[in-house]
Design an enzyme around this catalytic site. Structure first.
Site, PDB file in Angstrom:
ATOM      1  N   TYR A  33       0.827  -1.207   0.000  1.00 20.05           N
ATOM      2  CA  TYR A  33       0.000   0.000   0.000  1.00 20.05           C
ATOM      3  C   TYR A  33       0.864   1.262   0.000  1.00 20.05           C
ATOM      4  CZ  TYR A  33      -4.074  -2.934   0.997  1.00 20.05           C
ATOM      5  OH  TYR A  33      -5.073  -3.870   0.929  1.00 20.05           O
TER       6      TYR A  33
ATOM      7  N   ASP B 212      -0.663  -9.349   9.316  1.00 21.55           N
ATOM      8  CA  ASP B 212       0.379 -10.236   8.836  1.00 21.55           C
ATOM      9  C   ASP B 212       1.156  -9.493   7.757  1.00 21.55           C
ATOM     10  OD1 ASP B 212       1.517 -12.686   9.107  1.00 21.55           O
ATOM     11  OD2 ASP B 212      -0.106 -13.816   8.178  1.00 21.55           O
TER      12      ASP B 212
ATOM     13  N   HIS C 283       4.275  -6.686  -4.486  1.00 24.21           N
ATOM     14  CA  HIS C 283       2.885  -6.734  -4.948  1.00 24.21           C
ATOM     15  C   HIS C 283       2.172  -5.453  -4.570  1.00 24.21           C
ATOM     16  CE1 HIS C 283       2.960  -8.541  -0.865  1.00 24.21           C
ATOM     17  NE2 HIS C 283       2.001  -7.647  -0.686  1.00 24.21           N
TER      18      HIS C 283
ATOM     19  N   TYR D  45     -10.783   0.134   0.000  1.00 30.78           N
ATOM     20  CA  TYR D  45     -10.709   0.698   1.346  1.00 30.78           C
ATOM     21  C   TYR D  45      -9.358   1.319   1.642  1.00 30.78           C
ATOM     22  CZ  TYR D  45      -7.927  -2.960   3.752  1.00 30.78           C
ATOM     23  OH  TYR D  45      -6.922  -3.786   4.185  1.00 30.78           O
ATOM     24  N   ARG D  46      -8.338   0.967   0.897  1.00 32.92           N
ATOM     25  CA  ARG D  46      -7.030   1.606   1.022  1.00 32.92           C
ATOM     26  C   ARG D  46      -6.269   1.293  -0.245  1.00 32.92           C
ATOM     27  NH1 ARG D  46      -4.330  -2.581   5.466  1.00 32.92           N
ATOM     28  NH2 ARG D  46      -2.668  -1.100   5.797  1.00 32.92           N
TER      29      ARG D  46
END
Lengths: 181, 533
Positions: B91, B150, B397, B483-484
């Site tokens: 993110y 995690d 990723h 959501y993010r």
């Protein structure tokens, strides 16, 4: 910050890989404390290294897959430490292992002397990182192991050998040495 | 050394001096080697001109030092970007929204202020990692659990402020939902506390989140209105025991009652986080026989899938139920769950796990999914190695994380919509007819997908960015929003939240991510008066 001699606190061996296991055995023979993992650095980190690094920076080395080094390197950054030597070891086929090394020039020169040419290349790497400079002009080398007889029948994950040591300012050279626990 | 955009050399030099005066010279990082550490390891722009890079980093030790740094940044209109531990990989990591920003690295603010295991709360600083809080609790033998994501190297504060999620019980998994009280440095450099923390000498900072008056905490999550320097959290009382049971249902359409029943159990607090799957497959490319089935004109119908399952002697869907509490409570809840399924879903089968008592033995601990029992760990990084099933591991990723309703119908629709979207885009599908959503959120599903990142294949990264952006649009067309997301896609995602001509995000409540976010000073503070505008 000035550089001092940084004894190796531990060496990490990833027992999923035969070459890394050999690396660990040689490091142990040289008198270095060896931490054996199976891909997961949690136990070493939580029960040992995180507390040690909270008190003071100590150098570690290893031969692992990319994942464990990725984690340890980022933890190291938070404690003012850096990867000072990195070697990637890629099995090309049954008879060839390619090595790409970057690190202080003296260490790279020693690697070229060692050659990493035969089946004991992982043990050579253990000897190399066990006395690795932590500063010096950056250098690199590409070497090749040729397994003339027998060969190998596996194609493991590319392994990375590495040394993490306190970041040093200036060109003062120092050595990672054995037995820092 | 890079200089923040629009800042003169002279102002930059003065600002760095003031940063050093505020936090101490060793804690201002300007060398190329040092600032390179703040690159996003999983940047979708790796090595491209658009990659978000840092000009410098400053590591304060106290809220007062943070305030001093913010005041200097405002004075010289320097964009700043706070991080807690900077481990928000997938993110955006520790890289800023705006290249040239100064990272405010809060790693030195790593104090656990308080943990109470009678009233079940903690108050921590942003540099505290889940590992740190867990160690604090374990070494003192406190009777509380943390809920952690995690991997466990992140910060409870940073994770909560990016609406991060975990794995244990109920709303504890929604980390911002379980927060209680903030200390925040505002763009003006003022320090405020929210909720009961605003009351000097408050005895209930981390227990009653509202205090008195309007609740403003949400403005500091995924927003750019301040830097959070302390945060309270509700903690879960340590349960006595834990047991799992996997329920499997035979037919494709059973997904509807399966999810309805699990919702009923979860929302009534009878189970912890459910984990859905399909014995027939999941994310990733379909096996050849399934690929053949999918070529059927008009697509397979439910009976085709049922036959596919029967031929393999497998169920169609499964759900791992997690029970927490005393053994008697667990047994009662498990029996109730079985009764409900047997009454509603013919053929539902259960496979019970072992009833585990805490503390776990080392052997038991090695076997459980550690985050499900509140143990932070790094094991997720050991599963990306090259294997026969994963011959070319990626360098990282990007998470694509659309929120969908908690219904079987919604899951089947998401499968269909995204499979069609991938096909239309000519991209390999990350979705199969058996893909199930992530369940970290208590009241919604995340139909999550991981786009691979390469350090060497720029064309692949570009292509994945294109596909990612298209999927954001496709999701929005179906009422699903992310959501993010990483900074690279925040404008795309924000554009989807467009009700009433994007009225919510007009002005200055621009979403961002991580600790509390990039703060473009000029948007927020009058440089003359120092007051917020």
């Amino acid at each position: 910050m000035t550089c001092t001699v940084h004894p190796l606190y531990s060496v990490v061996s990833d027992v999923r890989f035969a070459d890394s296991a050999e690396f660990g055995l040689e490091a142990e023979r040289l008198g270095v404390h060896v931490v054996r993992i199976s891909g997961d650095i949690t136990g070493f980190w939580f029960n040992d290294l995180s507390m040690r690094w909270r008190d003071h920076a100590v150098a570690i080395a290893g031969m692992t897959a990319h994942g464990p080094l990725f984690c340890l390197e980022r933890f190291a950054w938070d404690h003012g430490m850096r990867v000072v030597f990195r070697g990637t070891h890629l099995v090309l086929d049954a008879h060839h292992v390619a090595h790409a090394l970057t690190g202080p020039s003296g260490t790279i020169a020693r690697a070229q002397t060692l050659g990493l040419e035969g089946p004991d290349w992982a043990r050579d790497v253990a000897r190399l990182v066990s006395a690795c400079e932590v500063a010096g002009e950056p250098s690199s080398a590409e070497l090749m192991t040729v397994l003339a007889t027998g060969g190998r029948d596996d194609m493991p994950e590319p392994l990375v050998s590495w040394v993490i040591a306190p970041a040093c300012a200036g060109a003062l050279r120092s050595l990672v040495t054995l037995g820092g626990r | 050394m890079a200089i923040p955009p629009g800042v003169s050399d002279r102002d930059w030099a003065t600002a760095l001096q003031q940063f050093e005066q505020a936090v101490g010279e060793p804690w201002v990082f300007t060398s190329d080697d040092d600032v390179a550490l703040y690159r996003d390891a999983y940047s979708p722009f790796w090595g491209e001109p658009e990659e978000r890079l840092v000009s410098a980093a400053v590591a304060p030790d106290t809220a007062e030092q943070v305030a001093a740094v913010v005041r200097t940044a405002n004075r010289f209109r320097i964009p700043i970007f706070p991080i807690s531990t900077g481990k928000n990989l997938g993110y955006g990591g520790s890289a800023p929204n705006l290249s040239g920003s100064v990272v405010i690295d809060l790693k030195r603010m790593n104090r656990v202020i308080e943990v109470d295991d009678k009233r079940h709360f903690a108050i921590v600083e942003p540099g505290v990692a889940y590992f740190d809080l867990y160690r604090h609790i374990q070494t003192r033998g406190l009777n509380v659990w943390i809920d952690c994501p995690d991997p466990g190297w992140g910060s409870p504060v940073g994770n909560a402020l990016d609406h991060g999620v975990g794995y244990t019980f109920g709303a504890y998994r929604d980390h911002f939902h379980s927060h209680c009280g903030l200390e925040v440095v505002l763009p003006s450099g003022d320090i405020v506390r929210t909720g009961m923390g605003a009351l000097p000498g408050s005895k209930t900072w981390a227990e009653y989140r509202y205090g008195f008056g309007p609740t403003v905490d949400g403005l500091f999550a995924q927003g750019n209105l301040g830097i959070v320097t302390k945060m309270g959290f509700h903690l879960l009382p340590a349960p006595e025991a834990y047991q799992t049971s996997v329920v499997t249902v035979p037919r494709r359409r059973d997904i509807v009652p399966l999810i309805d029943l699990v919702n009923e159990l979860e929302h009534a607090a009878l189970i912890g986080m459910p984990e859905y799957g399909s014995p027939l497959g999941g994310f990733g490319p379909p096996p050849p026989e399934l690929a053949e089935l999918l070529k059927k004109p008009g697509g397979p119908i439910d009976e085709d899938y049922d036959r596919y399952a029967q031929q393999r002697n497998r169920g169609s869907w499964s759900c791992r139920l997690q029970f927490y509490g005393s053994p008697r409570v667990i047994t009662a809840h498990l029996e109730h769950a079985k009764d409900r399924f047997r009454a509603v879903v013919p053929g539902a089968a259960f496979e019970d796990g072992e009833l585990l008592h805490f503390p776990l033995t080392q052997e038991q601990s090695d076997l459980v999914h550690k985050v499900a029992v509140g143990i932070p760990n790094m094991s997720i990084f050991s599963i990306g190695a090259r294997t026969a099933l994963n011959p070319s591991p990626s360098d990282g990723h990007l998470w694509f994380s659309p929120i969908i309703p908690k219904t079987g119908e919604a899951v089947l629709e998401a499968q269909r919509v995204f499979m069609e979207a991938f096909a239309k885009l000519g991209a390999p599908s990350m979705v199969s007819p058996f893909s199930m959503p992530a369940t970290w959120m208590h009241r919604a599903f995340i139909f999550i997908m991981a786009f691979p990142i390469s350090r060497t294949n720029v064309a692949q990264n570009r292509r994945n960015r294109e596909v990612f952006r298209e999927l954001v649009k496709v999701a929005a067309e179906h009422g699903w929003g992310e959501y993010r997301t990483a900074p690279a896609f925040q404008d795309d995602v924000m554009a989807a939240y467009s009700y009433n001509n994007q009225a919510l995000f007009s002005g200055y409540t621009r979403p961002s991510r991580t600790q509390s976010i990039q703060m473009v000073s000029s948007l927020l503070v009058d440089p003359e008066s120092g007051q917020g505008i």
